[in-house]
Design an enzyme around this catalytic site. Structure first.
Site, PDB file in Angstrom:
ATOM      1  N   HIS A  76       1.689   4.375  -2.971  1.00 45.03           N
ATOM      2  CA  HIS A  76       1.664   5.837  -2.832  1.00 45.03           C
ATOM      3  C   HIS A  76       3.005   6.451  -3.232  1.00 45.03           C
ATOM      4  CE1 HIS A  76      -2.256   6.019  -1.059  1.00 45.03           C
ATOM      5  NE2 HIS A  76      -1.928   5.408   0.068  1.00 45.03           N
ATOM      6  N   HIS A 131       0.829  -1.204   0.000  1.00 44.68           N
ATOM      7  CA  HIS A 131       0.000   0.000   0.000  1.00 44.68           C
ATOM      8  C   HIS A 131       0.872   1.265   0.000  1.00 44.68           C
ATOM      9  CE1 HIS A 131      -3.789   2.175   1.125  1.00 44.68           C
ATOM     10  NE2 HIS A 131      -2.892   3.058   1.575  1.00 44.68           N
ATOM     11  N   GLU A 132       1.813   1.344   0.944  1.00 43.33           N
ATOM     12  CA  GLU A 132       2.653   2.539   1.051  1.00 43.33           C
ATOM     13  C   GLU A 132       3.597   2.670  -0.138  1.00 43.33           C
ATOM     14  OE1 GLU A 132       1.728   4.644   2.991  1.00 43.33           O
ATOM     15  OE2 GLU A 132       0.530   3.445   4.380  1.00 43.33           O
TER      16      GLU A 132
END
Length: 253
Positions: free
Chosen positions: A194, A190-191
């Site tokens: 980003h 997820h990170e």
């Protein structure tokens, strides 16, 4: 208690004796809140008496040349309308958040009595603290000093400043020993999503840190990027920001 109005009288009596002078009242919303609100509080009558005395004293300024009254508040919306009439606080000056150059100057003031290591650049720190108020900049250096003291160091190092920034943005890191490997991998994906799209689509933003350590503010991890300071954004740039926001979930998938 019960001394508010008499304190105001004494203040303006002293001001007239010292004229020309400036009376500065900080947090004026503490006594200048609109009358009739918060009825039921025991201090309401006293606060209204204090406000009425302030209004009366300011009305007498036609004959009291040389006394200027300034006040500050973060809550101008709740002030009594009588305070804002002509002859009282009829001129409002909004103090915006500091610019890059102003942040550097503010950091220099708060760093005067703090031993900074040579690698700590206040110029670069000012660039990393967009939208910070003066009080928040002061808190940042105080927090960095605490981290340095915990290390028993004689100087505030860049790592202390970085830790302070992370603490202010995301709260205290709270490693979860019971976290499952699958959850950690999901957070990492997820990170990374980003961060990857930030690097690809918003190259002007500096990626400062990507973490998969849970924080005290409830985040499982975070990707921290510093955007450039500017007033206008192109349509495509806004679409890129939307893509970055959606990239974490897409990376999970």
């Amino acid at each position: 208690v019960g001394m508010g109005a008499s304190k105001v009288r004494a203040l303006f009596k002293q001001a007239k004796e010292k004229a020309p002078c400036i009376v500065f009242i900080d947090e004026i919303d503490a006594i200048g809140r609109a009358r009739g609100k918060n009825v039921g509080f025991s201090s309401n009558d006293e606060r209204e008496n204090t406000l009425n005395q302030l209004l009366t004293e300011m009305d007498g300024f036609g004959t009291n040349a040389g006394v200027i009254v300034l006040a500050a508040t973060n809550r101008a919306d709740i002030l009594d309308k009588a305070l804002m009439r002509a002859g009282r606080f009829d001129r409002q000056i909004e103090v915006p958040l500091p610019t890059l150059r102003e942040r550097q100057k503010i950091l220099e003031v708060h760093a005067r009595k703090k031993p900074l290591a040579p690698e700590v650049s206040l110029t670069s720190l000012a660039a990393e603290t967009a939208l910070f108020s003066g009080a928040k900049l002061e808190s940042l250096l105080n927090e960095a000093a605490i981290f340095a003291a915990k290390r028993d160091a004689e100087e505030i190092a860049r790592q202390d400043v970085d830790e302070a920034l992370n603490r202010m943005f995301f709260g205290m890191e709270r490693p979860n020993d019971g976290e499952q490997k699958a959850e950690r991998e999901l957070t990492a994906a997820h990170e990374a999503g980003h961060a990857l799209l930030t690097a690809l689509l918003l190259p002007e933003s500096q990626i400062r840190r990507v973490s998969i350590i849970p924080t005290g503010k409830g985040a499982a991890g975070y990707s921290m990027a510093i955007p450039p300071e500017k007033l206008f954004h192109r349509r495509q740039e806004l679409l890129h920001h939307m893509a970055v926001a959606l990239a974490g979930r897409e990376a999970e998938a």
